[in-house]
Design an enzyme around this catalytic site. Structure first.
Site, PDB file in Angstrom:
ATOM      1  N   ARG A  71     -74.519  26.679  41.812  1.00 12.28           N
ATOM      2  CA  ARG A  71     -75.920  27.070  42.056  1.00 12.28           C
ATOM      3  C   ARG A  71     -76.511  27.776  40.845  1.00 12.28           C
ATOM      4  NH1 ARG A  71     -75.360  30.276  47.451  1.00 12.28           N
ATOM      5  NH2 ARG A  71     -77.515  30.792  47.051  1.00 12.28           N
ATOM      6  N   GLN A 102     -85.329  38.075  50.085  1.00 11.29           N
ATOM      7  CA  GLN A 102     -83.980  37.751  50.562  1.00 11.29           C
ATOM      8  C   GLN A 102     -83.276  36.861  49.544  1.00 11.29           C
ATOM      9  OE1 GLN A 102     -84.237  36.659  55.061  1.00 11.29           O
ATOM     10  NE2 GLN A 102     -86.285  36.380  54.221  1.00 11.29           N
ATOM     11  N   ASN A 103     -84.026  36.419  48.537  1.00 11.53           N
ATOM     12  CA  ASN A 103     -83.473  35.444  47.600  1.00 11.53           C
ATOM     13  C   ASN A 103     -82.573  36.109  46.563  1.00 11.53           C
ATOM     14  OD1 ASN A 103     -85.014  33.705  49.016  1.00 11.53           O
ATOM     15  ND2 ASN A 103     -86.622  33.494  47.486  1.00 11.53           N
ATOM     16  N   ASP A 105     -82.004  34.416  43.635  1.00  9.40           N
ATOM     17  CA  ASP A 105     -82.186  33.568  42.443  1.00  9.40           C
ATOM     18  C   ASP A 105     -82.833  34.264  41.249  1.00  9.40           C
ATOM     19  OD1 ASP A 105     -84.950  33.616  43.183  1.00  9.40           O
ATOM     20  OD2 ASP A 105     -84.795  31.704  44.247  1.00  9.40           O
ATOM     21  N   HIS A 120     -80.457  40.764  49.560  1.00  8.54           N
ATOM     22  CA  HIS A 120     -79.188  40.031  49.652  1.00  8.54           C
ATOM     23  C   HIS A 120     -78.503  39.871  48.300  1.00  8.54           C
ATOM     24  CE1 HIS A 120     -80.789  38.173  53.657  1.00  8.54           C
ATOM     25  NE2 HIS A 120     -80.312  39.387  53.820  1.00  8.54           N
ATOM     26  N   THR A 189     -89.743  31.911  54.709  1.00 10.07           N
ATOM     27  CA  THR A 189     -88.487  32.329  55.365  1.00 10.07           C
ATOM     28  C   THR A 189     -88.479  31.857  56.809  1.00 10.07           C
ATOM     29  OG1 THR A 189     -87.045  34.184  55.979  1.00 10.07           O
ATOM     30  CG2 THR A 189     -89.419  34.660  55.905  1.00 10.07           C
ATOM     31  N   SER A 190     -87.268  31.477  57.269  1.00  6.74           N
ATOM     32  CA  SER A 190     -87.130  31.070  58.670  1.00  6.74           C
ATOM     33  C   SER A 190     -87.127  32.300  59.575  1.00  6.74           C
ATOM     34  CB  SER A 190     -85.840  30.268  58.853  1.00  6.74           C
ATOM     35  OG  SER A 190     -84.727  31.014  58.385  1.00  6.74           O
ATOM     36  N   ASN A 214     -95.907  29.071  55.448  1.00  7.11           N
ATOM     37  CA  ASN A 214     -94.729  28.241  55.678  1.00  7.11           C
ATOM     38  C   ASN A 214     -95.209  26.868  56.153  1.00  7.11           C
ATOM     39  OD1 ASN A 214     -92.159  27.193  56.798  1.00  7.11           O
ATOM     40  ND2 ASN A 214     -91.468  29.313  56.676  1.00  7.11           N
ATOM     41  N   ALA A 232     -95.933  27.131  49.672  1.00  3.75           N
ATOM     42  CA  ALA A 232     -96.226  28.407  49.014  1.00  3.75           C
ATOM     43  C   ALA A 232     -96.972  28.205  47.697  1.00  3.75           C
ATOM     44  CB  ALA A 232     -94.920  29.154  48.753  1.00  3.75           C
TER      45      ALA A 232
HETATM   46  C1  BJW Z   1     -91.254  26.669  52.537  1.00  2.00           C
HETATM   47  C2  BJW Z   1     -91.345  25.712  51.577  1.00  2.00           C
HETATM   48  C3  BJW Z   1     -92.398  25.841  50.690  1.00  2.00           C
HETATM   49  C4  BJW Z   1     -89.668  25.203  52.727  1.00  2.00           C
HETATM   50  N1  BJW Z   1     -93.242  26.865  50.808  1.00  2.00           N
HETATM   51  N2  BJW Z   1     -92.100  27.680  52.642  1.00  2.00           N
HETATM   52  C5  BJW Z   1     -79.141  41.184  65.062  1.00  2.00           C
HETATM   53  C6  BJW Z   1     -78.961  40.177  65.986  1.00  2.00           C
HETATM   54  C7  BJW Z   1     -78.030  39.159  65.738  1.00  2.00           C
HETATM   55  C8  BJW Z   1     -77.269  39.144  64.602  1.00  2.00           C
HETATM   56  C9  BJW Z   1     -77.439  40.134  63.699  1.00  2.00           C
HETATM   57  C10 BJW Z   1     -78.364  41.141  63.936  1.00  2.00           C
HETATM   58  N3  BJW Z   1     -78.330  41.979  62.879  1.00  2.00           N
HETATM   59  C11 BJW Z   1     -77.408  41.526  61.992  1.00  2.00           C
HETATM   60  C12 BJW Z   1     -76.861  40.398  62.480  1.00  2.00           C
HETATM   61  C13 BJW Z   1     -75.806  39.576  61.820  1.00  2.00           C
HETATM   62  C14 BJW Z   1     -76.322  38.734  60.678  1.00  2.00           C
HETATM   63  C15 BJW Z   1     -77.461  37.840  61.166  1.00  2.00           C
HETATM   64  O1  BJW Z   1     -78.606  38.026  60.867  1.00  2.00           O
HETATM   65  N4  BJW Z   1     -77.139  36.796  61.916  1.00  2.00           N
HETATM   66  C16 BJW Z   1     -78.159  35.889  62.426  1.00  2.00           C
HETATM   67  C17 BJW Z   1     -78.129  34.569  61.624  1.00  2.00           C
HETATM   68  C18 BJW Z   1     -77.901  35.678  63.878  1.00  2.00           C
HETATM   69  N5  BJW Z   1     -76.734  39.563  59.587  1.00  2.00           N
HETATM   70  C19 BJW Z   1     -75.871  40.058  58.695  1.00  2.00           C
HETATM   71  O2  BJW Z   1     -74.663  39.852  58.780  1.00  2.00           O
HETATM   72  C20 BJW Z   1     -76.418  40.919  57.573  1.00  2.00           C
HETATM   73  N6  BJW Z   1     -75.694  42.126  57.458  1.00  2.00           N
HETATM   74  C21 BJW Z   1     -75.756  43.077  58.383  1.00  2.00           C
HETATM   75  O3  BJW Z   1     -76.432  42.958  59.375  1.00  2.00           O
HETATM   76  O4  BJW Z   1     -75.001  44.200  58.080  1.00  2.00           O
HETATM   77  C22 BJW Z   1     -74.840  45.169  59.109  1.00  2.00           C
HETATM   78  C23 BJW Z   1     -73.584  44.804  59.831  1.00  2.00           C
HETATM   79  C24 BJW Z   1     -72.392  44.762  59.142  1.00  2.00           C
HETATM   80  C25 BJW Z   1     -71.239  44.462  59.822  1.00  2.00           C
HETATM   81  C26 BJW Z   1     -71.294  44.140  61.173  1.00  2.00           C
HETATM   82  C27 BJW Z   1     -72.519  44.138  61.829  1.00  2.00           C
HETATM   83  C28 BJW Z   1     -73.671  44.472  61.151  1.00  2.00           C
HETATM   84  C29 BJW Z   1     -76.229  40.227  56.231  1.00  2.00           C
HETATM   85  C30 BJW Z   1     -77.037  38.991  56.080  1.00  2.00           C
HETATM   86  C31 BJW Z   1     -76.687  38.300  54.775  1.00  2.00           C
HETATM   87  C32 BJW Z   1     -77.415  36.974  54.580  1.00  2.00           C
HETATM   88  N7  BJW Z   1     -76.868  36.283  53.456  1.00  2.00           N
HETATM   89  C33 BJW Z   1     -77.407  35.004  53.065  1.00  2.00           C
HETATM   90  C34 BJW Z   1     -76.518  34.397  51.944  1.00  2.00           C
HETATM   91  C35 BJW Z   1     -76.762  35.093  50.607  1.00  2.00           C
HETATM   92  C36 BJW Z   1     -75.866  34.575  49.548  1.00  2.00           C
HETATM   93  C37 BJW Z   1     -76.171  33.136  49.187  1.00  2.00           C
HETATM   94  O5  BJW Z   1     -77.299  32.829  48.779  1.00  2.00           O
HETATM   95  O6  BJW Z   1     -75.277  32.320  49.278  1.00  2.00           O
HETATM   96  O7  BJW Z   1     -78.759  35.151  52.640  1.00  2.00           O
HETATM   97  S1  BJW Z   1     -77.532  33.866  54.450  1.00  2.00           S
HETATM   98  C38 BJW Z   1     -79.031  33.132  53.903  1.00  2.00           C
HETATM   99  O8  BJW Z   1     -80.077  33.342  54.874  1.00  2.00           O
HETATM  100  C39 BJW Z   1     -79.437  33.866  52.630  1.00  2.00           C
HETATM  101  C40 BJW Z   1     -80.914  34.026  52.838  1.00  2.00           C
HETATM  102  O9  BJW Z   1     -81.394  35.115  52.052  1.00  2.00           O
HETATM  103  C41 BJW Z   1     -81.027  34.238  54.310  1.00  2.00           C
HETATM  104  C42 BJW Z   1     -82.391  33.946  54.869  1.00  2.00           C
HETATM  105  O10 BJW Z   1     -82.712  32.600  54.764  1.00  2.00           O
HETATM  106  P1  BJW Z   1     -84.200  32.172  54.384  1.00  2.00           P
HETATM  107  O11 BJW Z   1     -84.539  32.722  53.072  1.00  2.00           O
HETATM  108  O12 BJW Z   1     -85.095  32.491  55.498  1.00  2.00           O
HETATM  109  O13 BJW Z   1     -84.029  30.607  54.162  1.00  2.00           O
HETATM  110  P2  BJW Z   1     -84.070  29.396  55.229  1.00  2.00           P
HETATM  111  O14 BJW Z   1     -83.460  28.227  54.568  1.00  2.00           O
HETATM  112  O15 BJW Z   1     -83.510  29.802  56.527  1.00  2.00           O
HETATM  113  O16 BJW Z   1     -85.621  29.144  55.465  1.00  2.00           O
HETATM  114  C43 BJW Z   1     -86.449  28.605  54.444  1.00  2.00           C
HETATM  115  C44 BJW Z   1     -87.862  28.537  54.984  1.00  2.00           C
HETATM  116  O17 BJW Z   1     -88.704  28.093  53.938  1.00  2.00           O
HETATM  117  C45 BJW Z   1     -88.056  27.563  56.151  1.00  2.00           C
HETATM  118  O18 BJW Z   1     -88.788  28.202  57.189  1.00  2.00           O
HETATM  119  C46 BJW Z   1     -88.893  26.430  55.548  1.00  2.00           C
HETATM  120  O19 BJW Z   1     -89.807  25.837  56.482  1.00  2.00           O
HETATM  121  C47 BJW Z   1     -89.637  27.167  54.472  1.00  2.00           C
HETATM  122  N8  BJW Z   1     -90.081  26.361  53.350  1.00  2.00           N
HETATM  123  N9  BJW Z   1     -90.271  24.796  51.794  1.00  2.00           N
HETATM  124  C48 BJW Z   1     -93.027  27.768  51.842  1.00  2.00           C
HETATM  125  N10 BJW Z   1     -92.580  24.920  49.721  1.00  2.00           N
END
Ligand code: BJW
Length: 246
Positions: A71, A102-103, A105, A120, A189-190, A214, A232
């Site tokens: 990446r 959240q990115n 990059d 993140h 973001t989703s 979005n 965007a």
């Molecule tokens: C466009 C477009 C265009 C397309 N223009 N738009 C409460 C309830 C349930 C679970 C939890 C909770 N609290 C915490 C949790 C657990 C967990 C979590 O959230 N789980 C859920 C999935 C259920 N969270 C965590 O574990 C977090 N830590 C934490 O809570 O610590 C406390 C804790 C510790 C120990 C135990 C318990 C609690 C950490 C989260 C880390 C996320 N990491 C990632 C990977 C980063 C590294 C990597 O890049 O590899 O971060 S996951 C991934 O998702 C990445 C992103 O930042 C993140 C968000 O995704 P994003 O950015 O929204 O992307 P997409 O692909 O989902 O969406 C893209 C959007 O763009 C779409 O809507 C498209 O339509 C749109 N789009 N083209 C505008 N041109």
């Protein structure tokens, strides 16, 4: 986005003194960076969620690094798009302005944004497995995997995986800004990953106008003030032109 929605969003922005811009992978899609949950979000047949998991990192650090370095190598050629640039240019027009991303990059900073909180982490850094010490890793591809720091300590990518804590103070800084802002722009973001997805709610609950950009409806859509459908790179510059007088 309709004309009426554009006027309404521009009205909120021209009245605002404090703005939070909350971004996700979609803002970088037009820079050629795959989104996290998009159709092309696989590597060697592995879903991105598995490749970016703590399980893989703990079992096989070299393979985990191969994914992140793949990446990083693609990202090296990526340039900020019109949305990143419009956001960077907008910051000087507001009394308070914060990008909460959240990115991982680095494209907001590459566009010139100076006030950025990364929830993140960042792909361009590594972190000592033992000491937690951070290292800038600007070269891609890396010559050896895993990269090593002082005392030959193996490094991991300085990003936040599921189940891991966010960087100290990052969420708190973002939340304070959200509770103070007049407008929260939520871009690409989703809204399914927590605690990051709480930011628009914190802004809304404190009385801000929350404007989503979005192409698709998301989990956040029912809760925002205005949801603007589109890319965007098209919508964000049009909205922010109203504040910069462009
Ligand atoms: C466009 C477009 C265009 C397309 N223009 N738009 C409460 C309830 C349930 C679970 C939890 C909770 N609290 C915490 C949790 C657990 C967990 C979590 O959230 N789980 C859920 C999935 C259920 N969270 C965590 O574990 C977090 N830590 C934490 O809570 O610590 C406390 C804790 C510790 C120990 C135990 C318990 C609690 C950490 C989260 C880390 C996320 N990491 C990632 C990977 C980063 C590294 C990597 O890049 O590899 O971060 S996951 C991934 O998702 C990445 C992103 O930042 C993140 C968000 O995704 P994003 O950015 O929204 O992307 P997409 O692909 O989902 O969406 C893209 C959007 O763009 C779409 O809507 C498209 O339509 C749109 N789009 N083209 C505008 N041109």
């Amino acid at each position: 986005m309709t004309e009426a929605q554009q006027r309404q969003a521009q009205h909120y922005l021209t009245q605002a003194k404090r703005v939070v811009v909350f971004t996700g992978a979609g803002i970088s899609a037009e820079s050629g960076v795959p989104t996290f949950r998009g159709q092309d979000a696989t590597w060697k047949g592995m879903p991105a969620a598995i490749a970016s998991s703590i399980g893989l990192l703990e079992q096989d650090l070299t393979t985990a690094w191969e994914w992140f370095d793949y990446r990083r190598t693609r990202l090296k050629a990526a340039a900020p798009n019109a949305a990143h640039i419009a956001i960077a240019q907008a910051e000087k027009h507001f009394a308070e302005f914060l990008v909460v991303t959240q990115n991982v990059d680095g494209l907001h900073q590459k566009a010139g944004s100076t006030r950025v909180v990364e929830l993140h982490g960042n792909l361009w850094r590594g972190r000592g497995l033992r000491t937690g010490k951070q290292y800038d890793l600007p070269d891609a591809p890396l010559p050896t995997l895993p990269p090593r720091g002082e005392g030959d300590e193996p490094l991991r990518p300085d990003v936040v995986l599921f189940g891991e804590m966010l960087p100290a103070g990052a969420f708190e800084t973002a939340e304070i800004a959200a509770t103070r802002c007049d407008v929260c722009l939520v871009i690409g973001t989703s809204g399914v990953v927590y605690p990051a997805a709480l930011i628009p709610f914190a802004a809304r609950d404190a009385g801000a106008a929350v404007i989503e950009v979005n192409p698709e409806a998301t989990d956040l859509t029912p809760h925002v003030t205005l949801s603007l459908r589109g890319q965007a790179g098209d919508i964000v510059p049009r909205l922010l032109a109203a504040v910069s007088g462009a």
